[in-house]
Design a protein around this motif. Structure first.
Motif, mmCIF file in Angstrom:
data_model
loop_
_atom_site.group_PDB
_atom_site.id
_atom_site.type_symbol
_atom_site.label_atom_id
_atom_site.label_comp_id
_atom_site.label_asym_id
_atom_site.label_seq_id
_atom_site.Cartn_x
_atom_site.Cartn_y
_atom_site.Cartn_z
ATOM 1 N N VAL A 23 10.185 2.088 1.824
ATOM 2 C CA VAL A 23 10.183 3.528 1.529
ATOM 3 C C VAL A 23 10.540 3.709 0.058
ATOM 4 C CG1 VAL A 23 11.228 5.777 1.992
ATOM 5 C CG2 VAL A 23 10.819 4.189 3.884
ATOM 6 N N ARG A 24 9.661 4.411 -0.681
ATOM 7 C CA ARG A 24 10.016 4.754 -2.064
ATOM 8 C C ARG A 24 10.749 6.083 -2.031
ATOM 9 N NH1 ARG A 24 6.192 5.410 -7.455
ATOM 10 N NH2 ARG A 24 5.332 7.206 -6.343
ATOM 11 N N ILE A 25 12.038 6.049 -2.343
ATOM 12 C CA ILE A 25 12.840 7.272 -2.351
ATOM 13 C C ILE A 25 12.741 7.933 -3.730
ATOM 14 C CG2 ILE A 25 14.465 6.376 -0.623
ATOM 15 C CD1 ILE A 25 16.450 5.889 -2.988
ATOM 16 N N LEU A 32 0.828 -1.215 0.000
ATOM 17 C CA LEU A 32 0.000 0.000 0.000
ATOM 18 C C LEU A 32 0.861 1.264 0.000
ATOM 19 C CD1 LEU A 32 -2.864 1.323 0.288
ATOM 20 C CD2 LEU A 32 -2.475 1.278 2.770
ATOM 21 N N PHE A 33 0.707 2.067 -1.046
ATOM 22 C CA PHE A 33 1.369 3.370 -1.093
ATOM 23 C C PHE A 33 0.733 4.293 -0.053
ATOM 24 C CE2 PHE A 33 2.801 2.683 -5.566
ATOM 25 C CZ PHE A 33 4.069 3.238 -5.461
ATOM 26 N N VAL A 34 1.556 4.970 0.713
ATOM 27 C CA VAL A 34 1.059 5.999 1.629
ATOM 28 C C VAL A 34 1.873 7.269 1.371
ATOM 29 C CG1 VAL A 34 0.644 6.618 4.040
ATOM 30 C CG2 VAL A 34 0.596 4.215 3.356
ATOM 31 N N LEU A 93 -0.678 -0.937 -4.387
ATOM 32 C CA LEU A 93 -2.044 -0.416 -4.244
ATOM 33 C C LEU A 93 -1.993 1.049 -3.819
ATOM 34 C CD1 LEU A 93 -3.693 -3.289 -2.138
ATOM 35 C CD2 LEU A 93 -3.681 -3.066 -4.622
ATOM 36 N N ILE A 94 -3.048 1.787 -4.128
ATOM 37 C CA ILE A 94 -3.077 3.184 -3.676
ATOM 38 C C ILE A 94 -4.142 3.443 -2.619
ATOM 39 C CG2 ILE A 94 -2.041 4.342 -5.673
ATOM 40 C CD1 ILE A 94 -5.050 4.880 -6.541
ATOM 41 N N ASN A 95 -5.015 2.464 -2.400
ATOM 42 C CA ASN A 95 -6.123 2.744 -1.480
ATOM 43 C C ASN A 95 -6.428 1.511 -0.623
ATOM 44 O OD1 ASN A 95 -9.254 2.943 -0.864
ATOM 45 N ND2 ASN A 95 -8.499 5.023 -1.245
ATOM 46 N N PRO A 96 -6.702 1.741 0.666
ATOM 47 C CA PRO A 96 -6.951 0.603 1.566
ATOM 48 C C PRO A 96 -8.140 -0.261 1.163
ATOM 49 C CG PRO A 96 -6.979 2.699 2.794
ATOM 50 C CD PRO A 96 -6.697 3.038 1.371
ATOM 51 N N ARG A 97 -9.112 0.336 0.437
ATOM 52 C CA ARG A 97 -10.288 -0.451 0.015
ATOM 53 C C ARG A 97 -9.896 -1.638 -0.862
ATOM 54 N NH1 ARG A 97 -14.004 3.607 -3.105
ATOM 55 N NH2 ARG A 97 -12.865 5.400 -2.325
ATOM 56 N N GLN A 98 -8.717 -1.552 -1.501
ATOM 57 C CA GLN A 98 -8.322 -2.600 -2.444
ATOM 58 C C GLN A 98 -7.652 -3.796 -1.751
ATOM 59 O OE1 GLN A 98 -5.849 0.073 -4.804
ATOM 60 N NE2 GLN A 98 -7.435 0.286 -6.372
HETATM 61 C C1 LIG Z 1 1.662 6.705 -10.198
HETATM 62 C C2 LIG Z 1 2.103 6.653 -8.749
HETATM 63 O O1 LIG Z 1 3.195 7.043 -8.433
HETATM 64 S S1 LIG Z 1 1.027 5.916 -7.656
HETATM 65 C C3 LIG Z 1 1.787 6.085 -6.076
HETATM 66 C C4 LIG Z 1 1.619 7.423 -5.467
HETATM 67 N N1 LIG Z 1 0.255 7.686 -5.101
HETATM 68 C C5 LIG Z 1 -0.188 7.563 -3.830
HETATM 69 O O2 LIG Z 1 0.586 7.290 -2.931
HETATM 70 C C6 LIG Z 1 -1.652 7.795 -3.597
HETATM 71 C C7 LIG Z 1 -2.140 7.085 -2.350
HETATM 72 N N2 LIG Z 1 -3.583 7.169 -2.220
HETATM 73 C C8 LIG Z 1 -4.222 8.301 -1.848
HETATM 74 O O3 LIG Z 1 -3.609 9.316 -1.551
HETATM 75 C C9 LIG Z 1 -5.733 8.246 -1.779
HETATM 76 O O4 LIG Z 1 -6.215 6.933 -1.664
HETATM 77 C C10 LIG Z 1 -6.451 8.908 -2.991
HETATM 78 C C11 LIG Z 1 -6.030 10.371 -3.111
HETATM 79 C C12 LIG Z 1 -6.093 8.165 -4.274
HETATM 80 C C13 LIG Z 1 -7.955 8.794 -2.763
HETATM 81 O O5 LIG Z 1 -8.260 9.434 -1.544
HETATM 82 P P1 LIG Z 1 -9.736 9.435 -0.944
HETATM 83 O O6 LIG Z 1 -10.688 9.777 -2.047
HETATM 84 O O7 LIG Z 1 -9.727 10.252 0.289
HETATM 85 O O8 LIG Z 1 -9.929 7.889 -0.589
HETATM 86 P P2 LIG Z 1 -11.012 7.241 0.363
HETATM 87 O O9 LIG Z 1 -12.268 8.054 0.381
HETATM 88 O O10 LIG Z 1 -11.123 5.808 -0.027
HETATM 89 O O11 LIG Z 1 -10.324 7.300 1.792
HETATM 90 C C14 LIG Z 1 -10.916 6.676 2.894
HETATM 91 C C15 LIG Z 1 -9.998 6.748 4.077
HETATM 92 O O12 LIG Z 1 -8.800 6.008 3.798
HETATM 93 C C16 LIG Z 1 -7.672 6.851 3.936
HETATM 94 N N3 LIG Z 1 -6.720 6.500 2.875
HETATM 95 C C17 LIG Z 1 -6.928 6.616 1.558
HETATM 96 N N4 LIG Z 1 -5.838 6.197 0.882
HETATM 97 C C18 LIG Z 1 -4.934 5.826 1.812
HETATM 98 C C19 LIG Z 1 -3.616 5.311 1.716
HETATM 99 N N5 LIG Z 1 -3.026 5.114 0.539
HETATM 100 N N6 LIG Z 1 -2.982 5.030 2.863
HETATM 101 C C20 LIG Z 1 -3.571 5.236 4.060
HETATM 102 N N7 LIG Z 1 -4.814 5.734 4.213
HETATM 103 C C21 LIG Z 1 -5.488 6.021 3.084
HETATM 104 C C22 LIG Z 1 -8.183 8.261 3.741
HETATM 105 O O13 LIG Z 1 -7.324 9.191 4.369
HETATM 106 C C23 LIG Z 1 -9.540 8.176 4.385
HETATM 107 O O14 LIG Z 1 -9.361 8.261 5.791
HETATM 108 P P3 LIG Z 1 -10.477 8.985 6.726
HETATM 109 O O15 LIG Z 1 -11.712 8.168 6.530
HETATM 110 O O16 LIG Z 1 -9.870 8.894 8.081
HETATM 111 O O17 LIG Z 1 -10.592 10.381 6.184
#
Ligand SMILES: CC(=O)SCCNC(=O)CCNC(=O)[C@H](O)C(C)(C)COP(=O)(O)OP(=O)(O)OC[C@H]1O[C@@H](n2cnc3c(N)ncnc32)[C@H](O)[C@@H]1OP(=O)(O)O
Ligand SMILES: O=C([O-])CC(=O)C(=O)O
Ligand SMILES: [Mg+2]
Length: 290
Positions: A65-67, A8-10, A220-225
């Motif tokens: 950690v992605r640097i 999971l990306f954060v 992954l980019i989102n915890p739902r996945q």
């Molecule tokens: C091409 C690339 O380089 S991809 C890699 C770089 N990209 C990333 O790291 C993006 C990571 N993901 C995110 O930032 C987000 O998921 C987004 C911006 C894509 C979507 O955000 P949202 O629309 O807010 O998602 P969602 O509604 O599902 O969030 C629900 C909860 O999960 C949290 N959450 C969402 N994504 C993450 C995550 N990746 N890690 C931890 N927590 C998360 C939100 O903060 C939210 O918390 P809350 O209920 O306490 O407010």
């Protein structure tokens, strides 16, 4: 069995996400200092990630950690923070050649020596995000004994290939090349991120494909996945029942001095038995599909 299904990306700039992502129980968490972080936030994110690594929040979850690339103004500072913070794995983005891995390996060893961390304890992972990276995947995968896996990064890759994300046809060659490089090097292989959080059906279709190809998991980019992915990778009760019958039949065949045998009309030989044991190990490690 080390499971690396979900990574999971954060975003390293989000204090809120950094302090809560462990709740979702990904196999690995990846604190990002690269493309999820704006130029203005690079320094603050590095400090936040360092502090997060120092906290005991992520026990039992691999911390990656992605640097930023070492050729960027941020890469070496990122590396200092990640290694000193105690990251388990450093993920190098946009890896094009084995030499970049050699450079990273030397830089990591230097920081380990400086901060008193055991030399060799920091693992590496390379993300392949270009045509050059795909062509050099085999030499990248074998560039260092510290490498635990390589990942295909779809967004930058399709840019480099002058195309866009679609039904997966555009990723087919790269997926196969990265996967073969990883398997030949006996390391893990990770598939691309799936960007549309609301398209669960599309996500599951992609997961079925990459599981069938043989990937260990996905970034992954989102915890739902996470839950969806873990569930798809878990064997069913039916898989486990069949695997048990295969192993029992093979043990009986061994006792009877037989090699290949048939079970309900299907051939059972050594690779089939090996696969059945893998199913049982996976079920023990991950539980059954819900
Ligand atoms: C091409 C690339 O380089 S991809 C890699 C770089 N990209 C990333 O790291 C993006 C990571 N993901 C995110 O930032 C987000 O998921 C987004 C911006 C894509 C979507 O955000 P949202 O629309 O807010 O998602 P969602 O509604 O599902 O969030 C629900 C909860 O999960 C949290 N959450 C969402 N994504 C993450 C995550 N990746 N890690 C931890 N927590 C998360 C939100 O903060 C939210 O918390 P809350 O209920 O306490 O407010
Ligand atoms: O590394 C990844 O998985 C995401 C990424 O940077 C890309 O797709 O370009
Ligand atoms: Mg990228």
């Amino acid at each position: 069995m080390t499971l690396r299904r979900s990574m999971l990306f954060v975003p390293g700039s989000s204090a809120a996400m950094l302090s809560t992502a462990f709740i979702f129980k990904p196999d690995s968490v990846m604190f990002d200092l690269e493309d999820a972080v704006s130029l203005r936030e690079k320094d603050a994110a590095r400090l936040l990630v360092y502090r997060t690594l120092k906290m005991p929040l992520y026990d039992g979850i691999e911390r990656v950690v992605r640097i930023n690339p070492l050729s960027s103004p941020f890469g070496h500072d990122d590396l200092q923070a990640a290694v000193r913070g105690g990251a388990d794995v450093i993920r190098l983005p946009k890896t094009n050649t084995a030499d970049e891995v050699h450079e990273l390996e030397a830089a990591v060893a230097e920081v380990e020596r400086d901060c008193g961390r055991e030399v060799g304890s920091t693992r590496l992972m390379a993300a392949i995000e270009s045509a050059s990276g795909v062509v050099n995947a085999t030499s990248i995968a074998t560039a260092s004994p510290r490498i635990v896996g390589i990942a295909l990064a779809g967004f930058d890759y399709v840019m480099d290939m002058q195309t866009t994300r679609g039904d997966g046809t555009e990723l087919f060659y790269a997926r196969c090349a990265v996967l073969h490089a990883a398997r030949a090097a006996e390391i893990d292989a990770f598939d691309v991120v799936f960007p549309d959080l609301n398209d669960e059906e599309g996500f599951m279709k992609e997961v079925e494909l990459i599981k069938r190809l043989g990937f260990n998991g996905k970034s992954l980019i989102n915890p739902r996945q996470i839950e969806l992915l873990h569930n798809a990778y878990a064997p069913t009760q039916e898989d486990v029942d069949y695997a048990r019958r295969v192993v029992a039949a093979a043990e009986q065949a061994e006792a009877d001095g037989l090699g290949v045998i048939s079970l309900n009309g299907k051939m059972v030989d050594a690779p089939v038995v090996e696969n059945a044991k893998r199913v049982l190990n996976r079920a023990a490690a991950s539980g059954l599909r819900k």
